[in-house]
Design a protein around this motif. Sequence first.
Motif, PDB file in Angstrom:
ATOM      1  N   ASN A 212     122.650 -52.204  19.509  1.00 23.06           N
ATOM      2  CA  ASN A 212     123.723 -52.915  18.793  1.00 23.06           C
ATOM      3  C   ASN A 212     123.549 -54.410  19.047  1.00 23.06           C
ATOM      4  OD1 ASN A 212     126.071 -53.836  17.629  1.00 23.06           O
ATOM      5  ND2 ASN A 212     127.333 -52.167  18.419  1.00 23.06           N
ATOM      6  N   TYR A 213     122.608 -55.020  18.326  1.00 17.12           N
ATOM      7  CA  TYR A 213     122.295 -56.420  18.557  1.00 17.12           C
ATOM      8  C   TYR A 213     123.460 -57.347  18.199  1.00 17.12           C
ATOM      9  CZ  TYR A 213     117.488 -54.745  18.943  1.00 17.12           C
ATOM     10  OH  TYR A 213     116.360 -54.074  19.336  1.00 17.12           O
ATOM     11  N   ALA A 214     124.187 -56.982  17.153  1.00 12.51           N
ATOM     12  CA  ALA A 214     125.318 -57.824  16.747  1.00 12.51           C
ATOM     13  C   ALA A 214     126.375 -57.866  17.845  1.00 12.51           C
ATOM     14  CB  ALA A 214     125.928 -57.296  15.441  1.00 12.51           C
TER      15      ALA A 214
ATOM     16  N   LYS B 258     120.730 -56.695   8.108  1.00  8.44           N
ATOM     17  CA  LYS B 258     119.917 -55.478   8.026  1.00  8.44           C
ATOM     18  C   LYS B 258     119.418 -55.237   6.604  1.00  8.44           C
ATOM     19  CE  LYS B 258     121.838 -52.625  11.777  1.00  8.44           C
ATOM     20  NZ  LYS B 258     122.836 -53.537  12.331  1.00  8.44           N
TER      21      LYS B 258
ATOM     22  N   MET C  69     130.365 -51.328  10.645  1.00 13.04           N
ATOM     23  CA  MET C  69     129.188 -51.567  11.463  1.00 13.04           C
ATOM     24  C   MET C  69     128.526 -50.257  11.864  1.00 13.04           C
ATOM     25  SD  MET C  69     128.701 -53.843  14.906  1.00 13.04           S
ATOM     26  CE  MET C  69     129.503 -52.677  16.006  1.00 13.04           C
TER      27      MET C  69
ATOM     28  N   SER D 185     126.358 -58.146  10.358  1.00 11.04           N
ATOM     29  CA  SER D 185     125.194 -57.397  10.837  1.00 11.04           C
ATOM     30  C   SER D 185     124.569 -56.548   9.736  1.00 11.04           C
ATOM     31  CB  SER D 185     125.603 -56.495  12.016  1.00 11.04           C
ATOM     32  OG  SER D 185     126.605 -55.567  11.624  1.00 11.04           O
TER      33      SER D 185
END
Length: 517
Positions: free
Chosen positions: A81-83, A366, A324, A362
């Motif tokens: 979960n980079y965001a 993507k 998300m 996010s």
Amino acid sequence: MGGKHRWKISFHRSSSNSKLDSKPPPREFICPISGSLMSDPVVVASGQTFERVAVQVCKDLNFTPKLEDGSRPDFSAIISNYAFKTTILHWCDQSGTEHPRAPDYSSVERIVRAAMASQPEIRFSETELLKGVADNPAVLFSHAATELGPRITHFNSSSSEESVIIAASPGTPLPLTIRPTSYSASTSSSEITETDIQIPSGPISEEEEKLVAKFRSEEVFEQEEAVISLRNMTKSREDTRVSLCSPRLISALRPLIVSRYSVVQVNAAASLVNLSLEKSNKLKIVRSGFIPVLIDVLKGGFAESQEHAAGALFSLALDDDNKMAIGVLGALQPLMHALRSESERTRHDSALALYHLTLVQSNRVKLVKLGAVPTLLTMVKSGNLASRVLLILCNLAACNEGRTSMLDGNAVECLVGLLRRNELDSEATRENCVAALYALSQGSFRFKGLAKEARAVEVLKEIEERGTERAREKAKRIVQMMRAGEDEDGVNVDGILDSGGLNRNRFRVGVSNTTTF
């Protein structure tokens, strides 16, 4: 694991500012398992976010913790979960807190083992021990409908008696019109009769008890009878949709969506869409692991099954807490592919799902990384779902990656050309086209040069004179910016949507604007 005292919050703070040091982190930044500020957050299949090391420890120990809300997470899939990680680091910088470090494996193991010791022993049947396989069965479909359909010239026609238009606003009606039909797949329902090890205890209604028993029956006619009954009960009664969307019932319903029997499949999928119409059910459904199943159907199901899967994803994406998670769990690419489905309803609902999902930063990034922009621009040029696709492009233009990709893809020339040739099918679509240009003009030094090459000013001046009020306002602002040689910094998505003819409220499902099956 029910005792809150076990989850001690431990995180590193900077000693440079005692006032800032006293500020605790937001609760959602704390791993529910390790109790520490997350350094490497991951989203699991059931939608929750944990520290990566904590998930690994639980998997190594074959332990599924019980969370505060009584649910148990599904660790079968783990996605970074980079965001969320960026959000945590930003909070650390703002509050004067040191960036978190990954917790030591052994220390997390001690916490998990203590939780295991504190919980009563759970006995598993042979079927339940196969949960890892049963929860995510390989779905093999005989074909997928992916050919590009004809150009859409209208949005509000329907041959289904159960179809309902959800947006009664002027301009661009956006329907959730999913037909109840049948489809078949080749996954055996007998292989996935159990989907959850821990079924919540407590009293349930006699009606629910009967449905769950038939869902789990090995007799297909009993499954058919149960899903048809559920579909009818959830068609119009809101209170029934809420009361029947229990963890026990939806756990038993989930495997039926990929049953090999068409009557079971279609009625199970239609029932899920009906249940998802209630706001209180949307998050619960996502957390119960339905997204991977819907993705499997959308990827390879017959056209009828894809209609229901797209409709369910659209409905679930209306909840901000789901956006998300749906993107992280991999729905964006199948939804993009579904824009080329032979089914008009699949295309429309996939586009609306993508619009709502790309309201989240996010998911915008993507989708851009998936190479969606060239495909979307091609669809606009061909007139395929132009109005809806322009909504998605407006959202993508709200991030730097999206603007760059659109400018690289000659979006300015494309949009100006459509306006010049008057090839758009409605005034609402023209408004969206102007709004997309306006979004591209924000914070971009390249836009002015590209717009001059495309001779945008003469087209925009004509819109200033003859366009709708919203289109005139946006065209005027773009022309003023070009003449003044000024670029505005950033982009306000809400401003673009609201003042550019893209009011978000026009596309939300309300209590009185729903489709049932």
